[in-house]
Design an enzyme around this catalytic site. Structure first.
Site, short mmCIF file in Angstrom:
data_model
loop_
_atom_site.label_atom_id
_atom_site.label_comp_id
_atom_site.label_asym_id
_atom_site.label_seq_id
_atom_site.Cartn_x
_atom_site.Cartn_y
_atom_site.Cartn_z
N CYS A 99 0.79 -1.24 0.00
CA CYS A 99 0.00 0.00 0.00
C CYS A 99 0.82 1.28 0.00
CB CYS A 99 -0.96 -0.03 1.18
SG CYS A 99 -2.20 -1.31 0.96
C1 UDX Z 1 -6.20 -5.03 -1.75
C2 UDX Z 1 -6.85 -4.03 -2.61
O1 UDX Z 1 -8.07 -4.24 -2.85
C3 UDX Z 1 -5.96 -3.04 -3.18
O2 UDX Z 1 -6.59 -2.11 -4.00
C4 UDX Z 1 -5.39 -2.34 -2.01
O3 UDX Z 1 -4.59 -1.30 -2.41
C5 UDX Z 1 -4.61 -3.33 -1.18
O4 UDX Z 1 -5.44 -4.34 -0.78
P1 UDX Z 1 -5.03 -7.30 -1.71
O5 UDX Z 1 -6.07 -7.74 -0.75
O6 UDX Z 1 -3.65 -7.04 -1.22
O7 UDX Z 1 -5.52 -5.95 -2.43
O8 UDX Z 1 -5.02 -8.20 -2.96
P2 UDX Z 1 -4.36 -9.63 -3.14
O9 UDX Z 1 -3.88 -10.13 -1.82
O10 UDX Z 1 -3.46 -9.51 -4.28
O11 UDX Z 1 -5.62 -10.52 -3.52
C6 UDX Z 1 -6.56 -10.20 -4.46
C7 UDX Z 1 -7.47 -11.41 -4.74
O12 UDX Z 1 -8.33 -11.06 -5.81
C8 UDX Z 1 -6.71 -12.67 -5.13
O13 UDX Z 1 -7.18 -13.73 -4.35
C9 UDX Z 1 -7.10 -12.85 -6.61
O14 UDX Z 1 -7.17 -14.22 -6.98
C10 UDX Z 1 -8.45 -12.18 -6.67
N1 UDX Z 1 -8.83 -11.69 -7.99
C11 UDX Z 1 -7.96 -10.96 -8.72
C12 UDX Z 1 -10.11 -11.96 -8.45
O15 UDX Z 1 -10.89 -12.63 -7.79
N2 UDX Z 1 -10.46 -11.46 -9.65
C13 UDX Z 1 -9.62 -10.73 -10.44
O16 UDX Z 1 -10.00 -10.32 -11.52
C14 UDX Z 1 -8.32 -10.46 -9.94
C1 UDX Z 2 -1.33 0.45 5.42
C2 UDX Z 2 -2.24 1.36 6.24
O1 UDX Z 2 -1.70 1.52 7.55
C3 UDX Z 2 -3.65 0.78 6.31
O2 UDX Z 2 -4.50 1.71 6.95
C4 UDX Z 2 -4.20 0.43 4.93
O3 UDX Z 2 -4.55 1.60 4.22
C5 UDX Z 2 -3.20 -0.39 4.13
O4 UDX Z 2 -1.90 0.25 4.13
P1 UDX Z 2 -0.04 -1.84 5.76
O5 UDX Z 2 0.86 -1.31 4.70
O6 UDX Z 2 -0.67 -3.16 5.57
O7 UDX Z 2 -1.21 -0.79 6.09
O8 UDX Z 2 0.77 -1.92 7.16
P2 UDX Z 2 1.34 -0.81 8.16
O9 UDX Z 2 1.25 -1.35 9.52
O10 UDX Z 2 0.75 0.51 7.89
O11 UDX Z 2 2.91 -0.78 7.79
C6 UDX Z 2 3.42 -0.37 6.54
C7 UDX Z 2 4.91 -0.31 6.57
O12 UDX Z 2 5.34 0.82 7.34
C8 UDX Z 2 5.62 -1.52 7.18
O13 UDX Z 2 6.75 -1.87 6.38
C9 UDX Z 2 6.07 -1.04 8.54
O14 UDX Z 2 7.23 -1.68 9.00
C10 UDX Z 2 6.35 0.43 8.26
N1 UDX Z 2 6.25 1.27 9.46
C11 UDX Z 2 5.07 1.39 10.12
C12 UDX Z 2 7.38 1.96 9.89
O15 UDX Z 2 8.46 1.87 9.29
N2 UDX Z 2 7.27 2.77 11.00
C13 UDX Z 2 6.09 2.91 11.68
O16 UDX Z 2 6.07 3.67 12.66
C14 UDX Z 2 4.95 2.20 11.23
#
Ligand code: UDX
Ligand code: UDX
Length: 430
Positions: free
Chosen positions: A266
């Protein structure tokens, strides 16, 4: 309510299992039949804290079912949440092909559906995308117009991987971007049991809230890292500094954790996408670009520090503890460990890596490094140890464990070790 979730990645599955645990009946749709079978057997396809246990509970209660059949799932439900991936493209903008395909598929099913249905975008997409790309595709494929026969909303997720289920069940706020209030009311009903403020707004604003929140969190981290690099030179512990700074409740100490930088699916992607969008709009996103640049640099700080401790790293055994981008997940997307291991390999170091959950995923990227089954095996005879992920398991490591090493260089990228347990180690920013 009966709810359909499309895409069972960490966002979709945690949302589905979380909603099922709140008494809704959930249909999870995925194109990957292997994942669908696993979910129906009670096995979470990804590791996420507490997920598998809760999945088994809701399966037992008959509150969740996974399927590849979108038509069946839509006809059994009143609302669907789209949570398919929106990965980055080369120029930083996001790839919309999955969400566009899903929009068309949903539209085709809605064409012959004889009831009002609400489609909610949960995937992170840049402001304007739901209205300019998703909505028209559903309208074309269904032959219906939004607000008439179907409703469209945007409901961003704020789930940290590793804590996603907990975050889903205890949100700070729920943002509902609505095209019209009838559609927004249905989304509101989904969250009626949640103890959190609900903000209802238009769709574009909801999309922007998500990008802005992630960009600000990423900015806090890069800011701390820059201050941390200065602190390191001055012999000051940046964690003490940020503790004092964060006591100002206008700031808060959350996400001021300096270390080896942020990774994940993200922050890097969302900041880059917002910057790319800004550029297209003629706005120069100087700050956003710098947040990413500072983050990129931070990954080399650890390796540079190692080089100052050990002159010639060629053939030296380096234990890398932590591969996942965050603790409590097996996800390695954009993990700082990837860049750090690449650099170590370039220098000719002999890497032995350990992670409680993410080794298998990392093996796909680096099949040629060594993987240990536990911390002790990784540390045995190592010349140096780098800590990249703040897994709980590393918090209680002591001199007894590090005594297994040949050398005495320990560089901490996350501040998990305790001085009372380990006499001598270097912090990346302290
Ligand atoms: C999510 C989001 O929805 C993304 O936009 C956000 O920024 C981060 O989190 P994420 O849950 O990380 O994505 O996706 P991922 O773990 O890659 O899994 C997506 C799933 O969707 C997979 O299981 C894949 O098989 C499925 N998929 C993908 C479908 O069912 N249909 C498709 O057309 C593409
Ligand atoms: C992020 C957002 O926090 C969440 O709200 C959603 O929008 C998806 O994106 P995610 O990326 O899954 O979540 O995890 P997060 O706990 O936010 O950590 C992201 C990265 O930042 C990790 O690599 C973590 O190690 C790093 N981090 C986090 C730091 O380096 N310092 C911090 O204080 C907190």
């Amino acid at each position: 309510m009966n709810i359909c979730i499309i895409g069972t990645g960490y966002v979709g599955l945690c949302t589905g299992v979380g909603l099922a645990s709140r008494g809704h009946k959930v249909f999870c749709v995925d194109i990957d039949s292997g994942k669908v079978d696993k979910i129906n057997r009670g096995q979470a396809p990804i590791y996420e804290d507490g997920l598998e246990e809760m999945l088994q509970k809701v399966l037992e209660d008959d509150k969740i079912k996974a399927t590849t059949d979108l038509k069946e799932a839509i006809s059994e439900t009143d609302i669907c949440f789209i949570s398919v991936p929106t990965p980055s493209m080369q120029d930083g903008s996001i790839e919309l092909k999955y969400i566009k395909r899903v929009a068309e598929d949903v539209g085709s099913v809605l064409k012959n559906l004889d009831k009002y249905y609400v489609v909610v975008v949960k995937s992170t997409i840049v402001p304007g995308t739901t209205e300019d790309a998703v909505k028209p595709l559903i309208e074309q494929a269904s032959g219906k117009s939004a607000g008439n026969g179907f409703g469209i909303c945007m409901n961003p997720e704020f789930l940290r991987e590793g804590y996603a289920l907990k975050d889903f069940l205890n949100p700070d706020r729920i943002i509902i971007g609505q095209d019209d209030s009838k559609a927004g009311d249905v989304v509101n009903q989904v969250y009626s049991g949640f103890q959190a403020p609900i903000m209802r707004t238009n769709i574009k604003t909801a999309e922007m809230i998500k990008y802005t929140a992630n960009s600000l969190l990423a900015t806090k981290i890069s800011f701390s890292n820059e201050i941390g690099n200065v602190c390191k030179k001055l012999g000051i512990d940046v964690y003490d500094v940020m503790k004092g700074v964060g006591m100002d409740n206008r700031i808060s100490e959350k996400f001021l954790g300096a270390g080896c930088g942020f990774g994940g699916s993200c922050f890097p992607k969302d900041v880059a996408a917002l910057a790319a969008r800004a550029e297209k709009l003629g706005v120069n996103p100087m700050l956003l670009r710098q947040v990413l640049e500072t983050n990129r640099n931070q990954k080399s700080v650890l390796v540079e520090q190692l080089k100052t401790s050990i002159d010639d790293l060629q053939g030296k055994k380096i234990a890398v503890l932590g591969l996942a981008f965050n603790p409590n997940t097996d996800d390695i997307r954009e993990s700082p460990a990837i860049e750090i291991i690449s650099r170590l390999k370039e220098i000719g170091a002999n890497v032995i890596a350990y992670d409680p959950k993410a080794s298998e995923n990392m093996r796909a990227i680096f099949p040629d490094i060594n993987y240990a089954d536990n911390v002790k095996d990784a540390l045995k005879e190592a010349d140096a140890c780098l800590i990249i992920t703040a897994w709980d398991e590393f918090k209680n490591l002591s001199d007894d464990d590090f005594g297994l090493m040949r050398g005495n260089v320990i560089i901490e990228g996350r501040k998990v070790l305790k001085y009372e347990n380990v006499k001598s180690f270097q912090g990346i920013c302290w």
